[in-house]
Design a protein around this motif. Sequence first.
Motif, PDB file in Angstrom:
ATOM      1  N   LEU A   9       0.831  -1.203   0.000  1.00 23.97           N
ATOM      2  CA  LEU A   9       0.000   0.000   0.000  1.00 23.97           C
ATOM      3  C   LEU A   9       0.871   1.261   0.000  1.00 23.97           C
ATOM      4  CD1 LEU A   9      -2.872  -0.957   2.479  1.00 23.97           C
ATOM      5  CD2 LEU A   9      -3.013  -0.705  -0.004  1.00 23.97           C
ATOM      6  N   ILE A  10       1.961   1.238   0.767  1.00 23.89           N
ATOM      7  CA  ILE A  10       2.846   2.409   0.804  1.00 23.89           C
ATOM      8  C   ILE A  10       3.499   2.632  -0.565  1.00 23.89           C
ATOM      9  CG2 ILE A  10       4.993   3.306   1.791  1.00 23.89           C
ATOM     10  CD1 ILE A  10       4.235   1.926   4.413  1.00 23.89           C
ATOM     11  N   ALA A  11       3.964   1.547  -1.186  1.00 24.61           N
ATOM     12  CA  ALA A  11       4.593   1.673  -2.502  1.00 24.61           C
ATOM     13  C   ALA A  11       3.589   2.166  -3.550  1.00 24.61           C
ATOM     14  CB  ALA A  11       5.178   0.329  -2.934  1.00 24.61           C
ATOM     15  N   THR A  12       2.335   1.611  -3.458  1.00 28.04           N
ATOM     16  CA  THR A  12       1.303   2.057  -4.402  1.00 28.04           C
ATOM     17  C   THR A  12       0.970   3.529  -4.189  1.00 28.04           C
ATOM     18  OG1 THR A  12       0.367  -0.182  -4.414  1.00 28.04           O
ATOM     19  CG2 THR A  12      -1.021   1.606  -5.242  1.00 28.04           C
ATOM     20  N   ALA A  13       0.915   3.937  -2.929  1.00 23.76           N
ATOM     21  CA  ALA A  13       0.624   5.344  -2.621  1.00 23.76           C
ATOM     22  C   ALA A  13       1.731   6.256  -3.168  1.00 23.76           C
ATOM     23  CB  ALA A  13       0.469   5.534  -1.123  1.00 23.76           C
ATOM     24  N   LYS A  14       2.974   5.810  -3.018  1.00 21.42           N
ATOM     25  CA  LYS A  14       4.075   6.612  -3.542  1.00 21.42           C
ATOM     26  C   LYS A  14       3.990   6.732  -5.063  1.00 21.42           C
ATOM     27  CE  LYS A  14       7.547   5.887   0.061  1.00 21.42           C
ATOM     28  NZ  LYS A  14       8.896   5.362   0.367  1.00 21.42           N
ATOM     29  N   ALA A  15       3.675   5.605  -5.702  1.00 21.64           N
ATOM     30  CA  ALA A  15       3.575   5.636  -7.163  1.00 21.64           C
ATOM     31  C   ALA A  15       2.432   6.550  -7.610  1.00 21.64           C
ATOM     32  CB  ALA A  15       3.373   4.230  -7.710  1.00 21.64           C
ATOM     33  N   LEU A  16       1.264   6.421  -6.944  1.00 23.01           N
ATOM     34  CA  LEU A  16       0.126   7.273  -7.315  1.00 23.01           C
ATOM     35  C   LEU A  16       0.413   8.737  -7.008  1.00 23.01           C
ATOM     36  CD1 LEU A  16      -2.841   5.029  -6.077  1.00 23.01           C
ATOM     37  CD2 LEU A  16      -2.074   5.407  -8.420  1.00 23.01           C
ATOM     38  N   LEU A  17       1.091   8.983  -5.873  1.00 21.14           N
ATOM     39  CA  LEU A  17       1.450  10.361  -5.538  1.00 21.14           C
ATOM     40  C   LEU A  17       2.395  10.931  -6.587  1.00 21.14           C
ATOM     41  CD1 LEU A  17       1.475  12.769  -3.585  1.00 21.14           C
ATOM     42  CD2 LEU A  17       3.356  11.653  -2.360  1.00 21.14           C
ATOM     43  N   GLY A  18       3.358  10.115  -7.003  1.00 20.08           N
ATOM     44  CA  GLY A  18       4.279  10.587  -8.051  1.00 20.08           C
ATOM     45  C   GLY A  18       3.552  10.884  -9.348  1.00 20.08           C
ATOM     46  N   ARG A  50       3.973  20.963 -27.297  1.00 20.10           N
ATOM     47  CA  ARG A  50       3.122  19.776 -27.183  1.00 20.10           C
ATOM     48  C   ARG A  50       3.953  18.489 -27.254  1.00 20.10           C
ATOM     49  NH1 ARG A  50      -0.779  22.993 -29.994  1.00 20.10           N
ATOM     50  NH2 ARG A  50       0.088  22.383 -32.019  1.00 20.10           N
ATOM     51  N   SER A  51       4.974  18.490 -28.124  1.00 19.74           N
ATOM     52  CA  SER A  51       5.829  17.297 -28.226  1.00 19.74           C
ATOM     53  C   SER A  51       6.592  17.056 -26.930  1.00 19.74           C
ATOM     54  CB  SER A  51       6.812  17.473 -29.384  1.00 19.74           C
ATOM     55  OG  SER A  51       6.145  17.598 -30.619  1.00 19.74           O
ATOM     56  N   VAL A  52       7.112  18.129 -26.333  1.00 23.14           N
ATOM     57  CA  VAL A  52       7.858  17.982 -25.078  1.00 23.14           C
ATOM     58  C   VAL A  52       6.947  17.499 -23.959  1.00 23.14           C
ATOM     59  CG1 VAL A  52       9.143  19.227 -23.308  1.00 23.14           C
ATOM     60  CG2 VAL A  52       9.610  19.663 -25.717  1.00 23.14           C
ATOM     61  N   LEU A  53       5.755  18.077 -23.843  1.00 27.00           N
ATOM     62  CA  LEU A  53       4.823  17.667 -22.790  1.00 27.00           C
ATOM     63  C   LEU A  53       4.354  16.231 -22.991  1.00 27.00           C
ATOM     64  CD1 LEU A  53       2.664  20.914 -22.412  1.00 27.00           C
ATOM     65  CD2 LEU A  53       4.499  20.107 -20.920  1.00 27.00           C
ATOM     66  N   THR A  54       4.128  15.857 -24.253  1.00 25.47           N
ATOM     67  CA  THR A  54       3.695  14.488 -24.537  1.00 25.47           C
ATOM     68  C   THR A  54       4.762  13.475 -24.142  1.00 25.47           C
ATOM     69  OG1 THR A  54       2.359  15.292 -26.388  1.00 25.47           O
ATOM     70  CG2 THR A  54       2.842  12.944 -26.335  1.00 25.47           C
ATOM     71  N   THR A  55       6.035  13.843 -24.288  1.00 26.51           N
ATOM     72  CA  THR A  55       7.129  12.941 -23.914  1.00 26.51           C
ATOM     73  C   THR A  55       7.406  12.994 -22.416  1.00 26.51           C
ATOM     74  OG1 THR A  55       8.127  13.271 -26.088  1.00 26.51           O
ATOM     75  CG2 THR A  55       9.535  12.365 -24.376  1.00 26.51           C
ATOM     76  N   ALA A  56       7.266  14.161 -21.805  1.00 27.81           N
ATOM     77  CA  ALA A  56       7.577  14.302 -20.379  1.00 27.81           C
ATOM     78  C   ALA A  56       6.607  13.511 -19.507  1.00 27.81           C
ATOM     79  CB  ALA A  56       7.557  15.777 -19.994  1.00 27.81           C
ATOM     80  N   ALA A  57       5.351  13.402 -19.947  1.00 30.46           N
ATOM     81  CA  ALA A  57       4.360  12.697 -19.138  1.00 30.46           C
ATOM     82  C   ALA A  57       4.721  11.222 -18.930  1.00 30.46           C
ATOM     83  CB  ALA A  57       2.977  12.842 -19.766  1.00 30.46           C
ATOM     84  N   PRO A  58       4.933  10.421 -19.964  1.00 32.02           N
ATOM     85  CA  PRO A  58       5.296   9.012 -19.719  1.00 32.02           C
ATOM     86  C   PRO A  58       6.622   8.847 -18.989  1.00 32.02           C
ATOM     87  CG  PRO A  58       5.472   9.537 -22.063  1.00 32.02           C
ATOM     88  CD  PRO A  58       4.784  10.682 -21.417  1.00 32.02           C
ATOM     89  N   ILE A  59       7.591   9.753 -19.229  1.00 30.30           N
ATOM     90  CA  ILE A  59       8.854   9.663 -18.475  1.00 30.30           C
ATOM     91  C   ILE A  59       8.591   9.902 -16.991  1.00 30.30           C
ATOM     92  CG2 ILE A  59      11.088  10.762 -18.102  1.00 30.30           C
ATOM     93  CD1 ILE A  59      11.292  11.239 -21.074  1.00 30.30           C
ATOM     94  N   GLY A  60       7.720  10.848 -16.683  1.00 26.31           N
ATOM     95  CA  GLY A  60       7.355  11.088 -15.281  1.00 26.31           C
ATOM     96  C   GLY A  60       6.640   9.902 -14.672  1.00 26.31           C
ATOM     97  N   GLY A  68       8.012   3.867  -6.583  1.00 32.90           N
ATOM     98  CA  GLY A  68       7.190   2.937  -5.809  1.00 32.90           C
ATOM     99  C   GLY A  68       7.789   1.548  -5.752  1.00 32.90           C
ATOM    100  N   TRP A  69       8.323   1.092  -6.876  1.00 24.66           N
ATOM    101  CA  TRP A  69       8.915  -0.242  -6.907  1.00 24.66           C
ATOM    102  C   TRP A  69      10.138  -0.328  -5.997  1.00 24.66           C
ATOM    103  CZ3 TRP A  69       8.291  -5.153  -7.957  1.00 24.66           C
ATOM    104  CH2 TRP A  69       9.428  -5.986  -8.121  1.00 24.66           C
ATOM    105  N   ARG A  70      11.006   0.653  -6.019  1.00 23.64           N
ATOM    106  CA  ARG A  70      12.187   0.630  -5.168  1.00 23.64           C
ATOM    107  C   ARG A  70      11.792   0.677  -3.697  1.00 23.64           C
ATOM    108  NH1 ARG A  70      15.885  -1.882  -6.856  1.00 23.64           N
ATOM    109  NH2 ARG A  70      17.145  -0.987  -5.163  1.00 23.64           N
TER     110      ARG A  70
END
Length: 358
Positions: A9-18, A50-60, A68-70
């Motif tokens: 739950l903590i890892a999932t919360a961190k991932a969702l928060l990120g 738009r290209s930068v934002l489209t790429t930044a989202a999946p990297i984030g 979360g995994w770590r």
Amino acid sequence: MTEFGISFLIATAKALLGIALVQVSLRLTGRWLMRLTRRTPGDTDDQLLRSVLTTAAPIGYLSAFWWGWRSLVADVEVLNFGEGIDRMLEAAMLFLTIVLIVRLLNRVLLLLLDRSLRRLRRENQLTVLRGLEPMIRSGVWILGLLVFLQNQGVQMGAIYASLAGAGIGLGLALKGPISNFLNYLTILFDEPFRIGQFIRFDDVLGTVEGVGIRSTTIRSLSGERIVISNEDLLGKVIQNYGDLPKRRVATTIGVVYQTSLETVKAIPALVEASIRSNPPAEFDRCHFTRFADSALEFEFVYFIPDADMVLFLDVQQEINHAIMETFQKQRIEFAYPSQTLFLESAQVKTREVAMAVG
């Protein structure tokens, strides 16, 4: 709840928060930057953003998942599979990130090249750019792959040596075609001339009819079709008469020495009137320049605001006619190469001697 459940739950919360932080920050930053780009003319910066934002989202999102995994691996000892698994997961995350960045670089690079050519109104080069897109994309992908392999600790010396050897072999085998192709690209992108322009190359004077990968075709003034190698064409001086904003014409004329001083002073104004009466010629100056061997020489300069060779010859002819007509009306004689000998008669000489003796 078990320790694993709490850690999960903590890892999932961190991932969702990120993920939430990434979405909020990108949305706020995107809105602020969009307001700035709307103030600028054109849509190039809008597409780049738009290209930068489209790429930044999946990297984030990948970064949030990795966070979360770590966290989960650090809390749950069962999931600690060892250094090998961690390196594989880390390599997978890095590979996905590089793929996203390479796609962004390809889009940005091709967009900037396209907009630059359109701004310079080089539509014929847009077709060349479309043909070179696969090569450009492949080059960026190869660079991205090399960065990934080097980051994973792969010994790049052998790979670079193999690539260098392959490049040398291909260069020697394809020296002629590659040289022709590079010369073709030089003509297309540097544009020393364009199709339809009037140029001079060595003793060849004519209109460019076509530019090929290996040679350029020129239609000479006498009508024959002349084919010149692009390598030879770029290796010498090319005079491009079709790219003149305006043509400068300087002409020298001479009148006989018997011309009176008043007439000599009036000639510049007469020449100016003759030039101004033949538009689109633009008068610049006319001066009495020197005492030549057989003439009083005048130099006059005018401009023709067009690169058309036929128009230049027509206007020059009309100006010459006007000057001849004006000089005939004013009884001004043109000079030509000649010598005048002044001889004294024998009778005059005898009389002068007798007077001296007497």
